[in-house]
Structures are given as structure tokens and as C-alpha cells.
Design a protein around this motif. Sequence first.
Motif, short mmCIF file in Angstrom:
data_model
loop_
_atom_site.label_atom_id
_atom_site.label_comp_id
_atom_site.label_asym_id
_atom_site.label_seq_id
_atom_site.Cartn_x
_atom_site.Cartn_y
_atom_site.Cartn_z
N VAL A 59 0.81 -1.22 0.00
CA VAL A 59 0.00 0.00 0.00
C VAL A 59 0.84 1.28 0.00
O VAL A 59 0.30 2.37 0.03
N ASP A 60 2.17 1.12 -0.05
CA ASP A 60 3.08 2.28 -0.01
C ASP A 60 3.88 2.33 -1.31
O ASP A 60 4.80 1.54 -1.52
N GLU A 61 3.51 3.25 -2.19
CA GLU A 61 4.14 3.34 -3.51
C GLU A 61 5.65 3.56 -3.41
O GLU A 61 6.43 2.90 -4.12
N LYS A 62 6.10 4.48 -2.55
CA LYS A 62 7.53 4.79 -2.46
C LYS A 62 8.34 3.60 -1.96
O LYS A 62 9.44 3.32 -2.45
N LEU A 63 7.79 2.89 -0.98
CA LEU A 63 8.48 1.73 -0.45
C LEU A 63 8.56 0.62 -1.50
O LEU A 63 9.61 0.00 -1.69
N ALA A 64 7.46 0.40 -2.19
CA ALA A 64 7.43 -0.63 -3.23
C ALA A 64 8.41 -0.29 -4.35
O ALA A 64 9.16 -1.16 -4.82
N ARG A 65 8.42 0.96 -4.76
CA ARG A 65 9.30 1.37 -5.86
C ARG A 65 10.78 1.23 -5.48
O ARG A 65 11.61 0.80 -6.28
N ALA A 66 11.10 1.55 -4.24
CA ALA A 66 12.48 1.46 -3.77
C ALA A 66 12.98 0.02 -3.81
O ALA A 66 14.11 -0.26 -4.24
N MET A 67 12.12 -0.91 -3.41
CA MET A 67 12.52 -2.31 -3.41
C MET A 67 12.66 -2.85 -4.83
O MET A 67 13.57 -3.63 -5.13
N CYS A 68 11.77 -2.43 -5.71
CA CYS A 68 11.87 -2.85 -7.11
C CYS A 68 13.13 -2.30 -7.76
O CYS A 68 13.79 -2.99 -8.55
N GLU A 69 13.47 -1.07 -7.43
CA GLU A 69 14.70 -0.48 -7.97
C GLU A 69 15.92 -1.25 -7.48
O GLU A 69 16.90 -1.43 -8.22
N ALA A 70 15.87 -1.71 -6.23
CA ALA A 70 16.98 -2.50 -5.68
C ALA A 70 17.20 -3.76 -6.51
O ALA A 70 18.33 -4.10 -6.88
N VAL A 71 16.11 -4.45 -6.81
CA VAL A 71 16.20 -5.68 -7.59
C VAL A 71 16.68 -5.38 -9.01
O VAL A 71 17.58 -6.05 -9.53
N TYR A 72 16.13 -4.35 -9.61
CA TYR A 72 16.51 -3.98 -10.99
C TYR A 72 17.99 -3.65 -11.08
O TYR A 72 18.66 -4.03 -12.05
N GLU A 73 18.52 -2.96 -10.08
CA GLU A 73 19.92 -2.56 -10.11
C GLU A 73 20.87 -3.73 -9.87
O GLU A 73 22.04 -3.68 -10.26
N VAL A 74 20.38 -4.78 -9.23
CA VAL A 74 21.21 -5.97 -9.01
C VAL A 74 21.13 -6.91 -10.21
O VAL A 74 22.14 -7.38 -10.73
N ASP A 75 19.91 -7.20 -10.67
CA ASP A 75 19.71 -8.09 -11.82
C ASP A 75 18.31 -7.86 -12.36
O ASP A 75 17.32 -8.31 -11.76
N ARG A 76 18.21 -7.20 -13.48
CA ARG A 76 16.89 -6.84 -14.02
C ARG A 76 16.11 -8.04 -14.56
O ARG A 76 14.94 -7.90 -14.91
#
Length: 254
Positions: A121-138
Motif C-alpha cells: 500500500v506504499d508506492e515509495k516503499l514498493a518502488r524502492a525495493m523494485c529499484e533495488a532488484v533492478y539494479e542488481v539483476d533486471r
Amino acid sequence: MYYVDLNSDLGESFGNYTIGMDREILKYVSSANVACGWHAGDPMVMAETVAMAREYKTAVGAHPGFPDLMGFGRRNMNVTPEEAKAYVKYQLGALMAFTGSLGMKLQHVKPHGALYNMAAVDEKLARAMCEAVYEVDRDIIFMGLAGSWMVKAAEETGLKAASEVFADRAYNDDGTLVSRKFPGAVIKDEELAIRRVVRMVKEGTVETINGHEIAIRADSICVHGDNPKALEFVKNIREALAAEGVEVRSLAER
């Protein structure tokens, strides 16, 4: 033909404490969410769980949570998006060391407990975690609650998203899970739970706790097998899916 992934949270033992029936559940699921040492698990358990998953040809995903061993990661923590991003990278890197050493590729990431519920339910938190994954291995798939911010953020970040549903949990009208603090949050009638799962996969709908029908996407079904009764439930779900013409496949195989 219909396809769906069956996932389960594993590797939650640590030290002298044994939690769950990992070897047994690995025989029936197609994807394993492995604890990364913060809410549960430890290096020895992580190594053993990944090795068992390889033995049973079960896909492995990271299950990062809050650094809250005492609360099993189920207590909300006040963290910034930047902190959450670092938390995910840290735990993702730890598990990738074990999968990489066995020649396995990490299939997905699924947040655990309070981190999962908050990010839904938290867009900023969700986006931060997705960015973490993308930056490690998209190429890693991000698994989140169907219809939640996690799924939306993953798609917008450029990751492949997997929408998760729960076999034994009740839903609110907005698609979120009913809190365990309220009666009816956990569905204890096995036959009812299985019927709901089949409908979610084949019809894309689920009945909420208020009796309303809402749309839902089911790429993966979360099942629990931490006791003999739950393990039997997992077996029965898999058999029911097969009888309904639904093939169980890991996310990477769909």
C-alpha cells in the motif's frame, strides 16, 4: 491449458531452532522463497535450503524481511525508502552467493511479512525495493500481492512482475488481505480454500470477506507447509489443480 506457480516460504530455521518441513514441501511446490537471515534463517540454513531446492528442481527466490528475528519480521518498522532499498540489496546479495555457488540463477524476490504488507500500500516503499532488484539483476522476477503497489512498481521499473494470491487468506474489498487480528482472516475450511484457488486461477475472481466479487490475477499461489496438516493441504491443492486442468509451473517456465 491454465498455468500457475506454487510458492512457499522456506529456510526459516536458525541456530538450534527447526521451523517448517522444508524437504517435504519442496516435493510439491514449484518455487521456494528462502529467508535471507534477517527475519529468519542463517548461513547454514540458507546453504542447505538452496541445495535441497536444487535437488528437487525447485526454483529459488529471495525472501527479504525486516531485521527483526524476535518478531519474525511481522512487526512494522519505520524505514525510509532508501533504507528499504539497501535492506533488499543486502539480503539479495547474500542468497545469490549460495545460488551462484551451485550454478543456479535466482528466479524471483518476494518481500516477507510486514515489509510485504507495507509495500503493498506504499508506492515509495514498493518502488524502492523494485529499484533495488533492478539494479542488481533486471532479469529477476518481483513477486507481490496481486493488484498492489508492488506489482505496479515492478512493471513501471522494468521488471517482470508476478501477482501472488493466497490459498488460505480472506480478502478485503480493495484486494488487500484481511488482518490476522480479525475473525475470518484465515480460511480453515480446506475444501472452500481449494475452490477459491481454482476460481482465482481459472476465472480471475475472488469473493471478499464482505461477499463481493473482485477481479484478481493469480500468477503464483502461496501455500504453507510448516505442519503435517498444512502439508496435506498443499498436496490436495496440487491434486485439485491437476484435476481442473491447471498445470503447476515455476514463474520462469510460464
